[in-house]
Design a protein around this motif. Structure first.
Motif, PDB file in Angstrom:
ATOM      1  N   ASP A  34       0.918  -1.097  -0.046  1.00  0.00           N
ATOM      2  CA  ASP A  34      -0.183  -0.111  -0.111  1.00  0.00           C
ATOM      3  C   ASP A  34       0.898   1.229  -0.026  1.00  0.00           C
ATOM      4  O   ASP A  34       2.011   1.332   0.407  1.00  0.00           O
ATOM      5  CB  ASP A  34      -1.026  -0.123   1.166  1.00  0.00           C
ATOM      6  N   LEU A  35       0.319   2.403  -0.697  1.00  0.00           N
ATOM      7  CA  LEU A  35       1.195   3.442  -0.768  1.00  0.00           C
ATOM      8  C   LEU A  35       1.757   4.016   0.315  1.00  0.00           C
ATOM      9  O   LEU A  35       2.790   4.490   0.675  1.00  0.00           O
ATOM     10  CB  LEU A  35       0.382   4.566  -1.608  1.00  0.00           C
ATOM     11  N   ALA A  36       0.764   4.109   1.444  1.00  0.00           N
ATOM     12  CA  ALA A  36       1.260   4.884   2.731  1.00  0.00           C
ATOM     13  C   ALA A  36       2.238   4.061   3.568  1.00  0.00           C
ATOM     14  O   ALA A  36       3.114   4.584   4.180  1.00  0.00           O
ATOM     15  CB  ALA A  36      -0.075   5.152   3.535  1.00  0.00           C
ATOM     16  N   GLY A  37       1.971   2.693   3.472  1.00  0.00           N
ATOM     17  CA  GLY A  37       3.124   1.846   3.920  1.00  0.00           C
ATOM     18  C   GLY A  37       4.244   2.016   3.432  1.00  0.00           C
ATOM     19  O   GLY A  37       5.321   2.017   4.183  1.00  0.00           O
ATOM     20  N   ALA A  38       4.310   1.906   2.223  1.00  0.00           N
ATOM     21  CA  ALA A  38       5.593   1.924   1.411  1.00  0.00           C
ATOM     22  C   ALA A  38       6.361   3.227   1.809  1.00  0.00           C
ATOM     23  O   ALA A  38       7.656   3.286   1.855  1.00  0.00           O
ATOM     24  CB  ALA A  38       5.388   1.943  -0.049  1.00  0.00           C
ATOM     25  N   ILE A  39       5.571   4.404   1.755  1.00  0.00           N
ATOM     26  CA  ILE A  39       6.355   5.645   2.258  1.00  0.00           C
ATOM     27  C   ILE A  39       6.948   5.957   3.574  1.00  0.00           C
ATOM     28  O   ILE A  39       7.613   6.517   3.813  1.00  0.00           O
ATOM     29  CB  ILE A  39       5.238   6.821   1.739  1.00  0.00           C
TER      30      ILE A  39
END
Length: 312
Positions: free
Chosen positions: A119-124
């Motif tokens: 997921d985008l938030a987790g990756a960031i």
């Protein structure tokens, strides 16, 4: 790698100085949809990028990567599919810059091999809370690759699968496309030479992996992107009906029921010869033909990963 900081020093520099540059392929499956969201989340994490580039024309990707690296970031954040990330890996190999991965593709094999959140938030969040690690780099002749060199059906699938089908159903687009190609596909003979030992096989599909995932699914638990070894394995042997059955299982369940043809062939260096000579799909780009010499360069690339990642 030489003339680079230690991993601990590099991690500390990213957290302290927050020198990052961002390149996002907006032609990838989720790149266009999530471009502004990704930038907002990066800013919200306390980063003020030195440069922010979107890539609409894939031919401009290398130029954008060069421009981003010219700002001398400690962390190059790249968003896109495995092809985009493979290009980024080639750009930063053996350099004192780490790659931050935004998994915005269809299969995201590279991100999965690194154990990153999809997921985008987790990756960031990993860019702030994670660590710098050194991982292996594959080489096919003189061409670096991050994840996989493949031969056979998959090369035709890569050139045939419809972009709209990938956008619509994601990973199953590949095995479903393979089902349309297999009835007319002929098996080929391959010889893999490792440490002077020849391994001969007849198959429709051969993969040589640096990473742990293929088509978005795990190949085997003991394969690693950081163990100094390449792994060669065939799918379905030379029996078309068996491969058809296994491909159907994969399309419907997401798993290979078996890896036909015996054990994996593992080694630091391999010579692959095929009859007839065949094109190679190297991380999504078809540019080489057999015979090909493949090898692994241990710790050839720096990446940002979760703290739990086992960095050998």
């Amino acid at each position: 790698m030489s003339d680079v900081r230690t991993k601990a020093e590099h991690t500390e520099a990213i957290r302290r100085d927050r020198r990052v540059a961002v390149v996002i392929n907006t032609r990838s499956r989720r790149g266009r949809r999530h471009y502004f969201e990704a930038l907002d989340l990066i800013h919200a994490q306390g980063f003020e990028p030195l440069a922010e580039y979107s890539v609409v024309n894939p031919k401009r990707l290398r130029d954008r990567l060069d421009r981003a690296l010219a700002t001398k970031p400690d962390l190059l954040i790249v968003g896109g599919g495995d092809g985009t990330l493979s290009s980024a890996v080639r750009h930063i190999a053996h350099r004192d810059v780490a790659l931050g991965v935004l998994p915005l593709g269809t299969t995201n094999n590279f991100a999965r091999s690194l154990g990153l959140p999809l997921d985008l938030a987790g990756a960031i969040r990993v860019f702030d809370s994670g660590k710098v690690a050194d991982i292996d780099l594959g080489m096919a002749d003189d061409r670096p690759f991050a994840n996989l060199a493949s031969f056979g059906v998959s090369v035709e699938v890569a050139g045939t699968v419809k972009p709209w089908l990938k956008r619509l159903i994601g990973r199953p687009a590949y095995p479903l496309t393979a089902l349309t190609i297999l009835p007319g596909h002929r098996p080929f003979r391959a010889v893999i030479t490792v440490d002077g030992q020849r391994h001969e096989l007849l198959t429709h599909q051969l993969n040589i992996a640096n990473g742990r995932f293929h088509g978005g699914w795990q190949v085997a638990k003991d394969i690693s992107i950081d163990n100094g070894l390449l792994v060669a394995y065939q799918l379905g042997s030379g029996k078309k009906l068996r491969l058809l059955g296994e491909t159907l299982v994969r399309a419907t369940t997401g798993r290979w029921r078996s890896l036909a043809g015996g054990p994996f062939v593992m080694g630091r260096e391999m010579l692959l010869e095929t009859e007839p000579p065949m094109a190679a799909d190297v991380d999504g780009e078809v540019r080489l033909r057999t015979p090909i010499r493949l090898r692994v360069v241990p710790n050839g690339v720096r990446v940002m990963v979760e703290k739990s990642f086992v960095d050998r």
